[in-house]
Design an enzyme around this catalytic site. Structure first.
Site, PDB file in Angstrom:
ATOM      1  N   ARG A   1       3.965 -13.697  25.974  1.00 45.10           N
ATOM      2  CA  ARG A   1       3.357 -14.768  25.187  1.00 45.10           C
ATOM      3  C   ARG A   1       2.844 -15.903  26.080  1.00 45.10           C
ATOM      4  O   ARG A   1       1.873 -16.567  25.744  1.00 45.10           O
ATOM      5  CB  ARG A   1       4.350 -15.312  24.164  1.00 45.10           C
ATOM      6  CG  ARG A   1       3.778 -16.433  23.293  1.00 45.10           C
ATOM      7  CD  ARG A   1       4.704 -16.763  22.126  1.00 45.10           C
ATOM      8  NE  ARG A   1       6.031 -17.151  22.558  1.00 45.10           N
ATOM      9  CZ  ARG A   1       6.362 -18.388  22.973  1.00 45.10           C
ATOM     10  NH1 ARG A   1       5.442 -19.334  23.009  1.00 45.10           N
ATOM     11  NH2 ARG A   1       7.596 -18.666  23.321  1.00 45.10           N
TER      12      ARG A   1
ATOM     13  N   TYR B   1     -19.641 -18.340   8.102  1.00 46.27           N
ATOM     14  CA  TYR B   1     -18.443 -17.548   7.836  1.00 46.27           C
ATOM     15  C   TYR B   1     -17.436 -18.383   7.042  1.00 46.27           C
ATOM     16  O   TYR B   1     -17.041 -19.475   7.465  1.00 46.27           O
ATOM     17  CB  TYR B   1     -17.840 -17.079   9.157  1.00 46.27           C
ATOM     18  CG  TYR B   1     -16.615 -16.226   9.008  1.00 46.27           C
ATOM     19  CD1 TYR B   1     -16.588 -15.146   8.124  1.00 46.27           C
ATOM     20  CD2 TYR B   1     -15.480 -16.479   9.768  1.00 46.27           C
ATOM     21  CE1 TYR B   1     -15.465 -14.357   7.999  1.00 46.27           C
ATOM     22  CE2 TYR B   1     -14.342 -15.689   9.653  1.00 46.27           C
ATOM     23  CZ  TYR B   1     -14.336 -14.631   8.764  1.00 46.27           C
ATOM     24  OH  TYR B   1     -13.217 -13.854   8.639  1.00 46.27           O
TER      25      TYR B   1
ATOM     26  N   ASP C   1     -20.029 -19.397  17.839  1.00 43.88           N
ATOM     27  CA  ASP C   1     -19.556 -18.099  17.374  1.00 43.88           C
ATOM     28  C   ASP C   1     -20.725 -17.132  17.539  1.00 43.88           C
ATOM     29  O   ASP C   1     -21.701 -17.177  16.797  1.00 43.88           O
ATOM     30  CB  ASP C   1     -19.121 -18.173  15.911  1.00 43.88           C
ATOM     31  CG  ASP C   1     -18.595 -16.840  15.384  1.00 43.88           C
ATOM     32  OD1 ASP C   1     -18.884 -15.793  15.991  1.00 43.88           O
ATOM     33  OD2 ASP C   1     -17.915 -16.846  14.346  1.00 43.88           O
TER      34      ASP C   1
ATOM     35  N   LYS D   1     -15.171  -6.979  15.509  1.00 45.86           N
ATOM     36  CA  LYS D   1     -16.464  -6.481  15.058  1.00 45.86           C
ATOM     37  C   LYS D   1     -17.129  -5.572  16.106  1.00 45.86           C
ATOM     38  O   LYS D   1     -16.629  -4.506  16.393  1.00 45.86           O
ATOM     39  CB  LYS D   1     -17.353  -7.675  14.693  1.00 45.86           C
ATOM     40  CG  LYS D   1     -16.675  -8.724  13.806  1.00 45.86           C
ATOM     41  CD  LYS D   1     -16.164  -8.179  12.502  1.00 45.86           C
ATOM     42  CE  LYS D   1     -15.793  -9.240  11.478  1.00 45.86           C
ATOM     43  NZ  LYS D   1     -14.751 -10.192  11.893  1.00 45.86           N
TER      44      LYS D   1
END
Length: 369
Positions: A43, A95, A166, A191
C-alpha cells in the site's frame, strides 16, 4: 532502448518490461504479495507489477504515473492534492461520476465549484480567474466534444491554475495532455487501455515531482490501491492498444459517415467528421479521432431504447473501450430536459460491415414499428 526514437505504438508494446536479463521472463510476472523483505509494504511502496504498468504509461505520457483501483479513484486523488476551499472549474456536462465527485466536495465545503461549458474556450478562461484547478474531459462523455486543450493550457501556464485532463477516450496514443502543458493526465484504464472489459483501474501522470509524491501519498492514505491481477491485465491490454485503437477508430469514422446520411439520425457527434465542431481542434493536437461516437435519433426515448435492445453484434451495456462494440442510451447531460434519444457507441474490433448491418437493421426495425 532509446525511447525518444521509437513510435508510441512500439513503446506500448515494449515499455515496462524491465531489463533483458538472460533467463528472465519476457513479461513482468504477476506479483501476489502485500509485504516484502526489508520492510516494504504494497500500500505504501507499491508492487513490481504496479510499477511495470506505471512505467509503461509514464513512458507513453512523458511523465511519472501513479495507478489506482479505478478511474474515479484516480480522479479523487487529483482533487485531494488541492488545498482546503480550493476553487475548481469543472465541466457542466461530462462523466456523471466525476461531476458528482466535484459537487459532493463543493457541498461539503472542501472546494468551491464553477461549472462551465469547457468546449467554450473564452467562457472557460473567464471562469478560471483565481481558480486553483481546471478539470477538463476531452473528448467528453457522452457528447464527444473537444476542449481546446492547447490554448487553455497555454493561457493558464502563467497563472496559478493547474489543469487536469481526463483523456480516457483518447488514450495516450492519440492525445498527451502533459505535452500541451497540463499538470495531470488521467485515464480510466478500465476502458481502452485494459481493452477487454475485465478489470477496473485508473492512472494519473504528472511531470511535477511534488505532485507525484502527493498522488502516491493520497493513494496510500485513502487505500485506493490497484489489484495486482488488474495491473497485470491492464499492462497486457496495453500491448495490443495500438492495433485495437487503429482498427476501432477507422471503423468509427466509417460508421459516423454512414450514420450521418441515415434518415432516422438527427445528429452524429464525432470529431472525425469535417462538419463536427471539434474537428479542427482535434486535428491540431490529437493523433486520431478515437473510437467513441454518439448519435441523436429523431424519435422517442422509448424507441431509442428499443434500438439498443434490437442489436445483435453490438452489445447493449454500459462502459466502453473493450474489444467488443457497445451501445447504450445516455442523457446529453444530467438534468437535461431534452428527450433522451442520444445513443453512445463504443466501437470495438468487429468487422465494419457487420456493425453497420446490425445498426442499420435495428434502426430500420424501429422505424417500421
Amino acid at each position: 532502448m532509446n525511447d525518444a526514437a521509437l513510435h508510441r505504438s512500439t513503446l506500448a508494446i515494449h515499455a515496462g518490461r524491465g531489463p533483458r536479463t538472460p533467463g528472465g521472463p519476457l513479461n513482468p510476472p504477476l506479483t501476489l504479495a502485500s509485504s516484502f523483505h526489508g520492510g516494504d509494504y504494497a500500500r505504501e511502496q507499491g508492487t513490481p507489477v504496479w510499477e511495470a504498468f506505471e512505467e509503461a504509461i509514464g513512458t507513453l505520457e512523458g511523465g511519472r504515473s501513479v495507478s489506482y483501483a479505478s478511474g474515479i479513484g484516480a480522479s479523487t486523488a487529483i482533487v485531494e492534492t488541492l488545498p482546503a476551499a480550493a476553487k475548481v472549474v469543472g465541466p457542466a456536462a461530462g462523466y456523471a461520476w466525476t461531476r458528482s465527485l466535484l459537487r459532493d466536495r463543493a457541498d461539503s465545503g472542501r472546494i468551491t465549484l464553477t461549472e462551465v461549458d469547457t468546449s467554450d474556450t473564452e467562457a472557460t478562461l473567464k471562469a478560471c480567474e483565481g481558480a486553483d484547478l481546471l478539470w477538463l474531459e476531452s473528448p467528453s462523455n457522452p457528447m464527444i466534444e473537444i476542449a481546446e486543450l492547447d490554448r487553455l493550457c497555454a493561457e493558464l501556464r502563467d497563472r496559478d491554475t493547474r489543469v487536469a485532463v481526463d483523456s480516457s477516450f483518447a488514450t495516450p496514443l492519440l492525445q498527451r495532455p502533459l505535452e500541451l502543458g497540463a499538470d495531470f493526465s488521467m485515464h480510466s484504464a478500465t476502458k481502452f487501455i485494459g481493452g477487454h472489459s475485465d478489470l477496473m483501474l485508473g492512472v494519473v501522470t504528472t511531470r511535477d515531482e511534488r505532485l507525484d509524491a502527493r498522488l502516491r501519498h493520497v493513494r496510500a492514505q485513502l487505500g485506493a490501491t490497484p489489484g495486482s491481477l488488474e495491473s497485470f491485465l491492464a499492462l497486457r491490454g496495453l500491448r495490443t492498444l495500438p492495433l485495437r485503437i487503429e482498427t476501432a477508430q477507422r471503423t468509427a469514422l466509417e460508421l459516423a459517415r454512414r450514420l450521418s446520411n441515415h434518415p432516422a439520425v438527427k445528429a452524429v457527434h464525432y470529431a472525425g467528421l469535417p462538419t463536427d465542431p471539434g474537428h479542427e481542434r482535434a486535428k491540431r493536437f490529437m493523433d486520431g479521432f478515437g473510437a467513441m461516437l454518439s448519435i441523436e435519433l429523431d424519435t422517442t426515448p422509448e424507441a431509442a431504447e428499443a434500438v439498443c435492445r434490437s442489436v445483435r453484434v453490438f452489445t447493449h451495456a454500459k462502459s466502453l473501450g473493450g474489444i467488443e462494440s457497445l451501445i447504450d442510451r445516455r442523457a446529453r447531460y444530467t438534468g437535461s430536459s431534452a428527450p433522451q434519444t442520444l445513443l453512445r457507441l463504443s466501437i470495438g474490433c468487429e468487422h465494419v460491415e457487420d456493425l453497420w448491418n446490425d445498426l442499420f437493421h435495428a434502426l430500420e426495425q424501429e422505424n417500421q414499428s
